[in-house]
Structures are given as C-alpha cells and as structure tokens.
Design a protein around this motif. Structure first.
Motif, PDB file in Angstrom:
ATOM      1  N   LEU A   1       4.136 -12.411   7.661  1.00 26.43           N
ATOM      2  CA  LEU A   1       3.350 -12.321   8.912  1.00 26.43           C
ATOM      3  C   LEU A   1       2.247 -11.288   8.709  1.00 26.43           C
ATOM      4  N   GLY A   2       1.160 -11.426   9.484  1.00 26.59           N
ATOM      5  CA  GLY A   2       0.063 -10.474   9.363  1.00 26.59           C
ATOM      6  C   GLY A   2      -0.990 -11.030   8.425  1.00 26.59           C
ATOM      7  N   GLU A   3      -1.564 -12.192   8.815  1.00 30.38           N
ATOM      8  CA  GLU A   3      -2.541 -12.856   7.947  1.00 30.38           C
ATOM      9  C   GLU A   3      -3.951 -12.581   8.456  1.00 30.38           C
ATOM     10  N   HIS A   4      -4.824 -12.221   7.549  1.00 29.40           N
ATOM     11  CA  HIS A   4      -6.212 -11.864   7.866  1.00 29.40           C
ATOM     12  C   HIS A   4      -6.277 -10.674   8.823  1.00 29.40           C
ATOM     13  N   THR A   5      -5.321  -9.814   8.713  1.00 32.67           N
ATOM     14  CA  THR A   5      -5.341  -8.570   9.489  1.00 32.67           C
ATOM     15  C   THR A   5      -5.707  -7.368   8.614  1.00 32.67           C
ATOM     16  N   ASP A   6      -5.493  -7.466   7.287  1.00 30.90           N
ATOM     17  CA  ASP A   6      -5.621  -6.234   6.481  1.00 30.90           C
ATOM     18  C   ASP A   6      -7.051  -5.703   6.434  1.00 30.90           C
ATOM     19  N   TYR A   7      -8.042  -6.614   6.373  1.00 33.99           N
ATOM     20  CA  TYR A   7      -9.423  -6.112   6.344  1.00 33.99           C
ATOM     21  C   TYR A   7      -9.921  -5.757   7.753  1.00 33.99           C
ATOM     22  N   ASN A   8      -9.028  -5.873   8.729  1.00 32.92           N
ATOM     23  CA  ASN A   8      -9.325  -5.368  10.078  1.00 32.92           C
ATOM     24  C   ASN A   8      -8.482  -4.133  10.382  1.00 32.92           C
ATOM     25  N   ASP A   9      -8.009  -3.486   9.329  1.00 32.68           N
ATOM     26  CA  ASP A   9      -7.215  -2.257   9.452  1.00 32.68           C
ATOM     27  C   ASP A   9      -5.886  -2.483  10.175  1.00 32.68           C
ATOM     28  N   GLY A  10      -5.359  -3.703  10.134  1.00 33.80           N
ATOM     29  CA  GLY A  10      -4.165  -4.022  10.915  1.00 33.80           C
ATOM     30  C   GLY A  10      -2.865  -3.936  10.137  1.00 33.80           C
ATOM     31  N   TYR A  11      -1.866  -4.691  10.621  1.00 31.26           N
ATOM     32  CA  TYR A  11      -0.509  -4.633  10.067  1.00 31.26           C
ATOM     33  C   TYR A  11      -0.207  -5.894   9.268  1.00 31.26           C
ATOM     34  N   VAL A  12       0.600  -5.750   8.225  1.00 30.56           N
ATOM     35  CA  VAL A  12       1.006  -6.903   7.411  1.00 30.56           C
ATOM     36  C   VAL A  12       2.493  -6.781   7.067  1.00 30.56           C
ATOM     37  N   LEU A  13       3.078  -7.912   6.685  1.00 30.40           N
ATOM     38  CA  LEU A  13       4.511  -7.920   6.368  1.00 30.40           C
ATOM     39  C   LEU A  13       4.796  -8.856   5.181  1.00 30.40           C
ATOM     40  N   PRO A  14       4.352  -8.445   3.988  1.00 28.86           N
ATOM     41  CA  PRO A  14       4.621  -9.270   2.802  1.00 28.86           C
ATOM     42  C   PRO A  14       5.959  -8.910   2.154  1.00 28.86           C
ATOM     43  N   ILE A  15       6.386  -9.761   1.231  1.00 33.31           N
ATOM     44  CA  ILE A  15       7.581  -9.467   0.421  1.00 33.31           C
ATOM     45  C   ILE A  15       7.259  -9.915  -1.004  1.00 33.31           C
ATOM     46  N   ALA A  16       7.757  -9.195  -1.997  1.00 32.66           N
ATOM     47  CA  ALA A  16       7.501  -9.589  -3.387  1.00 32.66           C
ATOM     48  C   ALA A  16       8.287 -10.857  -3.693  1.00 32.66           C
ATOM     49  N   ILE A  17       7.724 -11.736  -4.515  1.00 31.96           N
ATOM     50  CA  ILE A  17       8.472 -12.910  -4.974  1.00 31.96           C
ATOM     51  C   ILE A  17       9.111 -12.563  -6.324  1.00 31.96           C
ATOM     52  N   PRO A  18      10.122 -13.336  -6.719  1.00 37.89           N
ATOM     53  CA  PRO A  18      10.790 -12.981  -7.985  1.00 37.89           C
ATOM     54  C   PRO A  18       9.890 -13.157  -9.215  1.00 37.89           C
ATOM     55  N   GLN A  19       8.896 -14.042  -9.143  1.00 33.05           N
ATOM     56  CA  GLN A  19       8.069 -14.280 -10.331  1.00 33.05           C
ATOM     57  C   GLN A  19       7.103 -13.121 -10.575  1.00 33.05           C
ATOM     58  N   GLN A  20       6.922 -12.808 -11.854  1.00 33.15           N
ATOM     59  CA  GLN A  20       6.092 -11.657 -12.226  1.00 33.15           C
ATOM     60  C   GLN A  20       5.022 -12.044 -13.249  1.00 33.15           C
ATOM     61  N   THR A  21       4.029 -11.191 -13.361  1.00 35.27           N
ATOM     62  CA  THR A  21       3.058 -11.290 -14.460  1.00 35.27           C
ATOM     63  C   THR A  21       3.304 -10.111 -15.393  1.00 35.27           C
ATOM     64  N   THR A  22       3.312 -10.399 -16.682  1.00 28.87           N
ATOM     65  CA  THR A  22       3.573  -9.340 -17.667  1.00 28.87           C
ATOM     66  C   THR A  22       2.330  -9.115 -18.525  1.00 28.87           C
ATOM     67  N   VAL A  23       1.994  -7.857 -18.705  1.00 24.85           N
ATOM     68  CA  VAL A  23       0.847  -7.490 -19.533  1.00 24.85           C
ATOM     69  C   VAL A  23       1.329  -6.555 -20.647  1.00 24.85           C
ATOM     70  N   ALA A  24       0.990  -6.897 -21.872  1.00 25.47           N
ATOM     71  CA  ALA A  24       1.304  -6.029 -23.019  1.00 25.47           C
ATOM     72  C   ALA A  24      -0.017  -5.615 -23.648  1.00 25.47           C
ATOM     73  N   LEU A  25      -0.105  -4.349 -24.045  1.00 26.00           N
ATOM     74  CA  LEU A  25      -1.368  -3.956 -24.679  1.00 26.00           C
ATOM     75  C   LEU A  25      -1.179  -2.932 -25.784  1.00 26.00           C
ATOM     76  N   ARG A  26      -2.191  -2.888 -26.635  1.00 23.79           N
ATOM     77  CA  ARG A  26      -2.171  -1.968 -27.783  1.00 23.79           C
ATOM     78  C   ARG A  26      -3.566  -1.406 -27.973  1.00 23.79           C
TER      79      ARG A  26
END
Ligand code: GLA
Length: 370
Positions: free
Chosen positions: A32-57
């Motif tokens: 909940l809380g869609e298109h509210t963040d750039y209006n300084d409002g409230y949001v309610l996200p949750i992380a999903i199990p899928q991830q992105t992995t970055v390896a560097l050298r």
C-alpha cells in the motif's frame, strides 16, 4: 574455482579470478502507498525473496574508473568508463550511476570487474533496478570500506536512478531493498525516513502475479504524474501534497489535478489505517487503493484491472491491487494463509481465457504467513 558460493564461481568463470566482494539485495512488492513517496507520504512495501547479486573485483592499473560489467541474465559483457557519458544498456546505467554517485560522495572507485545476476523479475514493478543499485553499493561498501549505513546506501541508489537512469523516482524502492525483510512489511514515512517493521495481518500471505503486460509508459507516464503532483502542490501553496489536510482544498483544482491529489491523500490515509488493520480490513484497503489508482491516478492498465478483479472475486483473497509504478506489470494479493499457490492456479486460466495474456505467478509467499 573459488569456494565463495555460486556468485563467486560465476564471477570466476567469466573473469578468471575470484571476486573481492559479493553482495545481494532483494526486490520489493509494495502492499500500500502507491505514488505517495515523491509526495513526501507513507508507503508499506515488503522485500520479496528473490535477490540480485553483484560480485566485483578491483583491477590493477593506473587508469581509474574503467568498468567491465557482465550481466548473466543477458549473457552480455559491456565496458565503460566513469569519465564518459552513461552506457546505452539500461542495466549498465544503474551500475554506472551507483559508481558515479559513490565517487561524487568521496569514495575512491577503482577500475572494476563486475558480475551481476538477478533473480528479481525485471520490468514488472518489483524494483529490479533498486535491487541492482543496492547490491552494487553494498558490494562497493565491502570493497572500499565506505562508511555508509543502509539509509545512505538507499539515498545514493535513488540518486543513481534519478540522475543517470532518467526516472524521477521517490525513495521507496531503494529504502525497501536496503532495509526491508521478507518477513515483515516496512512502514516508511518518506519525508522523515522514520520507519518501523509491521507484521502482515494474522492469517494472511502474499501472492504476486504478473499480468503479462509489458509496462508501457512506465518512464514517461511516471514522470508526468510526478510533474502533475508538483504543479498541484504549487497551485495549492504547499511544499508537497503531504502537507494538505484531507479537507476540500483540492476541490479548487482543475481536473485531472483534483483527482491526482485525491488519490495521494486517500492513499496516505489507507497506509496509516493498514497499520492497525486485520486481514479483511487490510484487503479492503488494497481494493480501494486499486480503484483510486485506476480511476483517479490513471496508472493502471485494462488487463491488470481484469486480473485484479479475478483475484478480488476469489473467496480466499482478502484484497488485491496493481503494485509499483503501474502502466502494466504485476499485481499483489493478500490471501488466506496456505492458499496463495492454489489461488494462482485457479485464477490464471480464467485470466488467459478472458485476456489472452499469459499471466504467471512470480511470488507465492507461504513464508510470511503468521
Ligand atoms: C516506482 C518508483 C517509486 C514509487 C513507485 C510508485 O516504483 O521507483 O519511487 O514512486 O513507482 O509508488
């Protein structure tokens, strides 16, 4: 082969030696809380199990700022310099943007080999770009010992997206990727960055379905909505729509600004109500959010509306809505515990029949049921 796990093995297979640092970050689904963040409002996200992995050298050599980047998902390697204009490939721009912002923030960025592997579904509204940004900055933090906390990482990631990827986004996605877990939602006040972990309503779990609709207008439509909100705030004499009381002030505005403001104000109120809501109430708030996004904010899509309607009509679903920036992409449903996979199996064939779109399940979420 190195023994640093699959990401390190992948890196070594491409570049011939093990990475110096590996980090991962998740995508998110916004409840909940869609298109509210750039209006300084409230949001309610949750992380999903899928991830992105970055390896560097870090690579030796006098020339700083040379980057060789391999994206496993596209089986593609690109090279660029941080001294030059951004590279044309979208995935490379996010990495370029993060490294540039890190450098501007005072971190010495060496020449790098970078390997990226994303499990986060791309281009559907689950923040694959924020996951890539946050994973890149986390890996760089490990490599350079930069003194960034997770909020700082989110802020650098957001700047990377705004300055170098051309999406004038708020900070929800990067904060969610950097700070949220998949066991609890993250309530966030995007003005103050005050936040807290919120359990899902008792007896519920999350299902995310892809409508199969490519997100058209995702960049231009998004920036247009943002500009409309800025214009409405200017006309009403407030710094941001957050500062408006839900009184009648917005009624003076011409259409469509009046409806845009109406969405933002009611959506902020829904996020606050959700903090105390049981599952049926939470679901009703999601349904109301979808209607508001469809009618007043006009960021949904007819096929997404169809899929949402099928989900809302299912007896094991408390509520459902589009999720993310909109214009196609994914839907999220709050289901009775233990039913998400069955709901998907029952809803998707009807959706295919009606819409001829091959929807698919992205996240069945038994894990967060409480
Ligand atoms: C995109 C942006 C976020 C937010 C959502 C809409 O995901 O990156 O900042 O504005 O759209 O809620």
């Amino acid at each position: 082969m190195s023994t640093g796990g699959p990401a390190a093995d992948d890196f070594e297979a491409v570049f011939g030696s093990p990475p110096d640092a590996v980090a991962a970050a998740p995508g998110r689904v916004n409840l909940l809380g869609e298109h509210t963040d750039y209006n300084d409002g409230y949001v309610l996200p949750i992380a999903i199990p899928q991830q992105t992995t970055v390896a560097l050298r870090a690579t030796a050599g006098a020339d700083q700022h040379r980057v060789t980047l391999h994206a496993r998902n596209f089986a593609r390697t690109v090279a660029f310099s941080l001294e030059d204009a951004p590279p044309p490939d979208a995935f490379a721009r996010y990495v370029y943007g993060c490294l540039r912002e890190a450098s501007l923030a005072g971190t010495t960025v060496p020449s790098l080999q970078v390997h990226v592997h994303s499990q986060v579904p791309m281009g559907v509204g689950l923040s694959s770009s924020a996951a890539l940004e946050v994973a890149t900055l986390r890996a760089l933090r490990t490599l350079t010992h930069a003194p960034w906390d997770d909020v700082r990482i989110a802020q650098l990631a957001q700047r990377a997206e705004v300055e170098h990827a051309g999406v004038h986004c708020g900070i929800m996605d990067q904060m969610a990727s950097s700070l949220a877990a998949s066991t609890h939602a993250l309530w966030l006040d995007t003005r103050t960055l005050e936040r807290r972990r919120v359990p899902l309503p008792a007896g519920s779990e999350i299902l995310v379905l892809h409508s199969g609709v490519e997100r058209t207008l995702a960049g231009s439509g998004y920036n247009a909505r943002r500009a409309e909100c800025a214009r409405a705030a200017r006309l009403l004499g407030v710094a941001s729509l957050r500062d408006l009381a839900p009184s009648g002030a917005a009624q003076r505005l011409p259409d469509p600004l009046r409806r845009r403001v109406g969405h933002v104000l009611t959506e902020n109120a829904r996020v606050l109500q959700a903090l105390e809501a049981d599952a049926p109430h939470f679901g009703a708030l999601m349904n109301a959010s979808h209607a508001s996004l469809r009618v007043d904010y006009e960021v949904s899509h007819p096929q997404v509306d169809r899929l949402v309607a099928l989900l809302q009509a299912h007896p094991a679903v408390y509520g459902a809505r589009m999720t993310g920036g909109g214009f196609g992409g994914a839907c999220v449903a709050l289901c009775q515990t233990g039913t998400a996979t069955d709901v998907a199996a029952q809803v998707l064939p009807g959706y295919l029949r009606d819409s001829r779109m091959p929807g698919r399940m992205l996240v069945p979420w038994g894990g967060v049921a409480v």
